[in-house]
Design an enzyme around this catalytic site. Structure first.
Site, PDB file in Angstrom:
ATOM      1  N   HIS A  58       0.885  -1.281  -0.040  1.00  0.00           N
ATOM      2  CA  HIS A  58      -0.042  -0.167   0.026  1.00  0.00           C
ATOM      3  C   HIS A  58       0.770   1.205  -0.136  1.00  0.00           C
ATOM      4  O   HIS A  58       1.468   1.601   0.900  1.00  0.00           O
ATOM      5  CB  HIS A  58      -1.037  -0.029   1.325  1.00  0.00           C
ATOM      6  CG  HIS A  58      -1.917   1.132   1.291  1.00  0.00           C
ATOM      7  ND1 HIS A  58      -3.261   0.931   1.321  1.00  0.00           N
ATOM      8  CD2 HIS A  58      -1.653   2.445   1.197  1.00  0.00           C
ATOM      9  CE1 HIS A  58      -3.834   2.103   1.640  1.00  0.00           C
ATOM     10  NE2 HIS A  58      -2.967   2.954   1.329  1.00  0.00           N
ATOM     11  N   HIS A  60       1.252   5.406  -1.950  1.00  0.00           N
ATOM     12  CA  HIS A  60       0.641   6.598  -2.683  1.00  0.00           C
ATOM     13  C   HIS A  60       1.594   7.189  -3.676  1.00  0.00           C
ATOM     14  O   HIS A  60       2.410   8.310  -2.960  1.00  0.00           O
ATOM     15  CB  HIS A  60       0.026   7.484  -1.960  1.00  0.00           C
ATOM     16  CG  HIS A  60      -1.466   6.986  -1.269  1.00  0.00           C
ATOM     17  ND1 HIS A  60      -2.826   7.072  -1.630  1.00  0.00           N
ATOM     18  CD2 HIS A  60      -1.393   6.181  -0.069  1.00  0.00           C
ATOM     19  CE1 HIS A  60      -3.548   6.699  -0.917  1.00  0.00           C
ATOM     20  NE2 HIS A  60      -2.662   5.895   0.190  1.00  0.00           N
ATOM     21  N   GLN A 155      -9.910   9.841  -3.923  1.00  0.00           N
ATOM     22  CA  GLN A 155      -9.502  10.706  -2.562  1.00  0.00           C
ATOM     23  C   GLN A 155     -10.311  11.115  -1.981  1.00  0.00           C
ATOM     24  O   GLN A 155     -10.725  11.423  -0.676  1.00  0.00           O
ATOM     25  CB  GLN A 155      -8.217  11.417  -2.816  1.00  0.00           C
ATOM     26  CG  GLN A 155      -7.879  12.087  -1.545  1.00  0.00           C
ATOM     27  CD  GLN A 155      -7.182  11.420  -0.465  1.00  0.00           C
ATOM     28  OE1 GLN A 155      -6.080  10.800  -0.635  1.00  0.00           O
ATOM     29  NE2 GLN A 155      -8.090  11.128   0.587  1.00  0.00           N
ATOM     30  N   HIS A 213      -9.752   1.854   0.788  1.00  0.00           N
ATOM     31  CA  HIS A 213      -9.612   2.775   2.039  1.00  0.00           C
ATOM     32  C   HIS A 213     -10.681   2.578   3.020  1.00  0.00           C
ATOM     33  O   HIS A 213     -11.538   3.105   2.961  1.00  0.00           O
ATOM     34  CB  HIS A 213      -8.978   3.847   2.001  1.00  0.00           C
ATOM     35  CG  HIS A 213      -7.691   4.274   1.453  1.00  0.00           C
ATOM     36  ND1 HIS A 213      -7.219   3.744   0.307  1.00  0.00           N
ATOM     37  CD2 HIS A 213      -6.483   4.978   1.842  1.00  0.00           C
ATOM     38  CE1 HIS A 213      -5.961   4.090   0.033  1.00  0.00           C
ATOM     39  NE2 HIS A 213      -5.609   4.923   1.167  1.00  0.00           N
ATOM     40  N   GLU A 216     -10.820   4.447   8.009  1.00  0.00           N
ATOM     41  CA  GLU A 216      -9.338   5.031   8.336  1.00  0.00           C
ATOM     42  C   GLU A 216      -9.944   6.227   9.100  1.00  0.00           C
ATOM     43  O   GLU A 216      -9.840   7.519   8.784  1.00  0.00           O
ATOM     44  CB  GLU A 216      -8.420   5.389   7.007  1.00  0.00           C
ATOM     45  CG  GLU A 216      -7.091   5.699   7.720  1.00  0.00           C
ATOM     46  CD  GLU A 216      -6.046   6.208   6.537  1.00  0.00           C
ATOM     47  OE1 GLU A 216      -6.560   6.399   5.479  1.00  0.00           O
ATOM     48  OE2 GLU A 216      -4.967   6.295   6.975  1.00  0.00           O
ATOM     49  N   ASP A 312       2.559   3.209   2.544  1.00  0.00           N
ATOM     50  CA  ASP A 312       1.354   4.130   2.494  1.00  0.00           C
ATOM     51  C   ASP A 312       1.884   5.499   1.974  1.00  0.00           C
ATOM     52  O   ASP A 312       1.479   6.157   1.007  1.00  0.00           O
ATOM     53  CB  ASP A 312       0.854   4.302   3.933  1.00  0.00           C
ATOM     54  CG  ASP A 312      -0.680   5.000   3.594  1.00  0.00           C
ATOM     55  OD1 ASP A 312      -0.971   5.078   2.576  1.00  0.00           O
ATOM     56  OD2 ASP A 312      -1.163   5.085   4.499  1.00  0.00           O
ATOM     57  N   TRP A 318       0.201  13.625   4.395  1.00  0.00           N
ATOM     58  CA  TRP A 318      -0.395  12.541   5.424  1.00  0.00           C
ATOM     59  C   TRP A 318       0.890  12.244   6.660  1.00  0.00           C
ATOM     60  O   TRP A 318       0.782  12.082   7.467  1.00  0.00           O
ATOM     61  CB  TRP A 318      -0.760  11.388   4.824  1.00  0.00           C
ATOM     62  CG  TRP A 318      -1.872  11.507   4.262  1.00  0.00           C
ATOM     63  CD1 TRP A 318      -3.198  11.275   4.745  1.00  0.00           C
ATOM     64  CD2 TRP A 318      -2.377  12.167   3.017  1.00  0.00           C
ATOM     65  NE1 TRP A 318      -4.328  11.425   3.997  1.00  0.00           N
ATOM     66  CE2 TRP A 318      -3.815  12.044   2.834  1.00  0.00           C
ATOM     67  CE3 TRP A 318      -1.603  12.642   1.899  1.00  0.00           C
ATOM     68  CZ2 TRP A 318      -4.417  12.693   1.541  1.00  0.00           C
ATOM     69  CZ3 TRP A 318      -2.378  13.392   0.959  1.00  0.00           C
ATOM     70  CH2 TRP A 318      -3.531  13.224   0.720  1.00  0.00           C
TER      71      TRP A 318
END
Ligand SMILES: [Zn+2]
Length: 424
Positions: A58, A60, A155, A213, A216, A312, A318
């Site tokens: 996972h 991005h 997103q 997702h 979360e 991630d 983030w």
């Protein structure tokens, strides 16, 4: 190519020779010592651990290396990050060139850390789908180093963002491999459930895997996981669906878990947890007792569920650091999960290799006769040793070709001044 004197996972200190022909592993035999001297195409593993490349389950890539653009995340929360990302897009930061450059830097770091397979989410709520096209282009350009599997990730929500449904469908038409979703970000519980139905419909149309997702959020009432499990069974997609993050599970009481876990087992739900990321993002503004917002890795693993770990984020709104170093991610995950028991340590690389490969649906994964010759050499004796000493990646091989090699550091030997001389 012949790799000599390699250790293999779960084979103790026995050394093996591994032959590669035509891009495949063609034989794995006990080491013959000197018999192969004189061959030109020998890679002497010298006792290092030959294992399948790490799998980042996972990440991005389209967000990588954008931290601070246009501003830093001062609250540390997921929702400020999403706001920053919306501004990042609105202010024109996302261009083909910027995504290609930043994501390529991230891929180089991942590969240098032994990763050979990455499942990357890409934001597809931008009407131009600029980032998606760039990552699909990058997928092709780095194919000699690693394999990228691309997830169409809405997103800003499928129903909550303008044109979300059509953009998700268009992303799949343009070549995304996997359908994503974000039900806890839709405007209501009902909209979240409707968004999941949409994800499953689209996946059925494309015969695609699903990676959502899911939950979360620091909210014990966020319960989309049970909806995913139900849809998975109802649609006959058992084993083809991954729940990413699932951090609300850290807040569920034992009564609800007793109901939920058997449903997850029935659906053979795959999990992608991101310990470093969620230790940073979750648990803000809580009072004691403090939940730290990572899915209950140990409980899921003990129930026989497939749990993979991922980076991630790499320096984005983030999460401010990260470089695809999955041994670090694994170390965090095992600590937060109370999983430093000997039986788990002996198989701990599963969380960043075989389990991720299972999430990705990779069937020809692993060092064995007949599979594609993708492997790394770790400066370690076994799984536990690799984790314990944060093993260097000495070589990466893809399709039988060497991606890179680096020398052993000889960590202690390089510091003769620290040698303890005879007592006296
Ligand atoms: Zn994510």
């Amino acid at each position: 190519m012949l790799i000599t004197d390699a250790r293999l996972r779960h084979h103790g200190d026995t050394l093996h020779d591994v032959e590669i022909t035509g891009g495949l592993f063609t034989s794995v035999t006990p080491a013959t010592g000197t018999a192969n001297r004189g061959r030109q195409d020998v890679l002497d593993a010298d006792g290092a651990l030959l294992t399948a490349p790490f799998v980042d389950a996972h990440v991005h890539l389209d967000y990588a290396n954008t931290v601070g653009q246009p501003r830093h995340n001062t609250s540390g929360t997921l929702f400020e990050a999403i706001d920053i990302w919306a501004d990042h897009k609105a202010q024109g930061y996302v261009t083909r060139e910027s995504v290609l450059e930043n994501a390529a830097t991230a891929v180089r770091a991942e590969v240098g850390n032994g990763v050979g397979f990455l499942r990357t989410h890409v934001d597809v709520t931008d009407p131009a789908l600029t980032a998606l096209d760039a990552v699909l282009e990058l997928k092709d350009r780095v194919r000699d180093w690693c394999h990228l599997q691309v997830i169409a990730f809405p997103q800003n929500g499928i129903l909550a963002s303008p044109g979300g449904e059509e953009l998700l469908a268009e992303a799949m038409r343009r070549g995304a491999d996997v359908v994503g979703g974000i039900p806890h970000f839709e405007r209501s519980r009902e909209a979240g459930v409707a968004s999941l139905r949409h994800v499953f419909d689209l996946a059925e149309r494309h015969d695609a895997l699903i990676d959502v997702h899911c939950d979360e959020i620091d909210d014990d009432q966020s319960r989309f996981l049970e909806v995913m499990a139900e849809l998975t069974v109802e649609r006959g997609l058992v084993g083809r669906v991954t729940a990413s993050h699932a951090v609300a599970m850290a807040y569920y009481g034992p009564g609800y878990m007793a109901k939920l876990v058997p449903k997850l087992v029935q659906a053979q739900m795959r999990f992608a947890v991101n310990p470093t990321e969620n230790l940073q993002l979750q648990g803000w503004g809580q009072s004691a007792p403090m939940a730290r917002g990572v899915a209950p890795i140990g409980q899921l693993d003990a129930a026989g569920l497939n749990v993979a770990m991922g980076q991630d984020s790499i320096a984005d709104p983030w999460y401010p650091i990260g470089e695809g170093d999955l041994l670090r991610v694994l170390e965090s995950g095992l600590h937060v999960g109370h999983l430093l028991s000997e039986p788990v340590l002996q198989r701990c690389l599963d969380f960043i290799s075989d389990n991720g490969a299972r999430n990705m649906g990779l069937e020809d994964y692993g060092v064995r006769v007949g599979t594609p010759a993708d492997a790394i050499l770790l400066d370690a004796r076994d799984d536990k040793d690799a984790l314990w000493h944060h093993a260097d990646v000495l070589a990466s091989i893809r399709g039988g070709r060497t991606v890179f090699r680096r020398p052993r550091r000889g960590f202690l030997e390089a510091m003769p001044g620290l040698t303890v001389s005879d007592a006296g």
